[in-house]
Design an enzyme around this catalytic site. Structure first.
Site, PDB file in Angstrom:
ATOM      1  N   ASP A  72      38.051  45.003  38.542  1.00  0.00           N
ATOM      2  CA  ASP A  72      37.901  46.458  38.676  1.00  0.00           C
ATOM      3  C   ASP A  72      38.929  47.205  37.847  1.00  0.00           C
ATOM      4  OD1 ASP A  72      35.793  46.846  40.730  1.00  0.00           O
ATOM      5  OD2 ASP A  72      37.162  45.667  41.968  1.00  0.00           O
ATOM      6  N   ASP A  84      28.245  45.994  45.383  1.00  0.00           N
ATOM      7  CA  ASP A  84      29.709  46.041  45.417  1.00  0.00           C
ATOM      8  C   ASP A  84      30.177  47.024  46.483  1.00  0.00           C
ATOM      9  OD1 ASP A  84      32.414  46.057  44.833  1.00  0.00           O
ATOM     10  OD2 ASP A  84      32.196  46.927  42.831  1.00  0.00           O
TER      11      ASP A  84
HETATM   12  C1  DX5 Z   1      35.684  49.449  44.847  1.00  0.00           C
HETATM   13  C2  DX5 Z   1      35.564  48.279  43.919  1.00  0.00           C
HETATM   14  C3  DX5 Z   1      35.193  47.015  44.580  1.00  0.00           C
HETATM   15  C4  DX5 Z   1      36.161  46.565  45.650  1.00  0.00           C
HETATM   16  C5  DX5 Z   1      35.345  45.938  46.723  1.00  0.00           C
HETATM   17  O1  DX5 Z   1      35.654  50.619  44.165  1.00  0.00           O
HETATM   18  O2  DX5 Z   1      34.609  48.517  42.904  1.00  0.00           O
HETATM   19  O3  DX5 Z   1      34.927  45.969  43.669  1.00  0.00           O
HETATM   20  O4  DX5 Z   1      37.148  45.661  45.217  1.00  0.00           O
HETATM   21  O5  DX5 Z   1      36.170  45.643  47.766  1.00  0.00           O
HETATM   22  P1  DX5 Z   1      35.646  45.253  49.189  1.00  0.00           P
HETATM   23  O6  DX5 Z   1      34.816  44.019  49.027  1.00  0.00           O
HETATM   24  O7  DX5 Z   1      36.885  45.065  49.963  1.00  0.00           O
HETATM   25  O8  DX5 Z   1      34.801  46.416  49.706  1.00  0.00           O
HETATM   26 ZN    ZN Z   2      33.967  46.804  41.678  1.00  0.00          ZN
END
Ligand code: DX5
Ligand code: ZN
Length: 233
Positions: free
Chosen positions: A40, A185
């Site tokens: 990310d 995601d």
């Molecule tokens: C949030 C990111 C995600 C995040 C997901 O904006 O794009 O990829 O890391 O995290 P979790 O799985 O904890 O929701």
């Molecule tokens: Zn992400």
């Protein structure tokens, strides 16, 4: 494009890893079946947070030369960063539909295809964006990323009914014989993963659940990749 094995591709989000033990966390996830790494990138402008940058990307790429790296650009000027990550060895670069106007997005996709023929290209949509808005891109891209939380932070709760958007896109892709993966995601854990898998997702991103939510990385990877109907809701 990589094939699904066995029901879904797991892309652990490094945003949720232990930054001081990232190598260990990545090794564990790969050992237990993760085929992609989700990286990310946040610019503090498109989203209200700063996250993973070029320096870390280089280290991960060098340490894990074979792994498929999926770069999720939550940035206001994607054209500034797509080339950079492509040059550094990203396998998939995904930018947000909301960050670019239609013509600029089309132009960016065209130039990436021309300059990096092996690069996979993705477009992401935020929770409030209607799926119909990206239909016109699906024939040109490899992955559509459906956000099931507002982008910007790990550890948020899955937004109910995100699976309906996934199902809609899945149906459209199948109906039109398009070669495009659907990725989800945000907020994916043992209670939500089966909903998105049933809706037809190909790739599941999970950060906090994989790296700290299940007791062990091993257990989390198994749960997502292989499923366990008795624990689902
Ligand atoms: C949030 C990111 C995600 C995040 C997901 O904006 O794009 O990829 O890391 O995290 P979790 O799985 O904890 O929701
Ligand atoms: Zn992400």
């Amino acid at each position: 494009m990589l094939k699904k094995n066995p029901r879904v591709i797991l892309a652990p989000s490094l945003l949720g890893a232990d930054y001081l033990n990232m190598e260990h966390d990545i090794k564990e996830a790969i050992k237990h079946g993760a085929k992609w790494l989700h990286f990310d990138v946040m610019d503090g402008q498109f989203v209200d947070n700063l996250a993973l940058g070029v320096g870390l990307f280089k280290k991960v790429r060098a340490r894990f030369p074979e792994i498929f790296i999926d770069v999720h650009l939550m940035v206001g000027a994607p054209d500034k960063w797509t080339n950079k990550f492509a040059q550094l060895g990203a396998n998939l670069v995904t930018f947000h539909h909301e960050a670019l106007r239609y013509k600029a997005a089309k132009k960016l996709i065209k130039s990436l295809k021309l300059n990096y023929p092996k690069l996979h290209i993705g477009v992401a949509i935020k929770p409030k964006t209607n799926v119909e808005q990206i239909y016109e891109f699906l024939q040109d891209i490899d992955v559509v990323l459906v956000m099931s939380v507002e982008p910007g932070l790990g550890g948020q709760s899955y937004i109910d009914n995100s699976e309906l958007k996934i199902k809609k896109i899945r149906d459209y892709i199948n109906k039109n014989f398009l070669d495009c993966f659907v990725e989800v995601d945000g907020g994916i854990n043992d209670r939500t993963v089966d909903r998105v898998v049933d809706a037809g997702v190909d790739v599941v991103v999970a950060g906090s659940y994989v790296f700290s939510g299940a007791g062990s990385i091993h257990k989390a990877c198994n749960r997502i990749i292989h499923g366990d109907k008795k624990n689902s809701i």
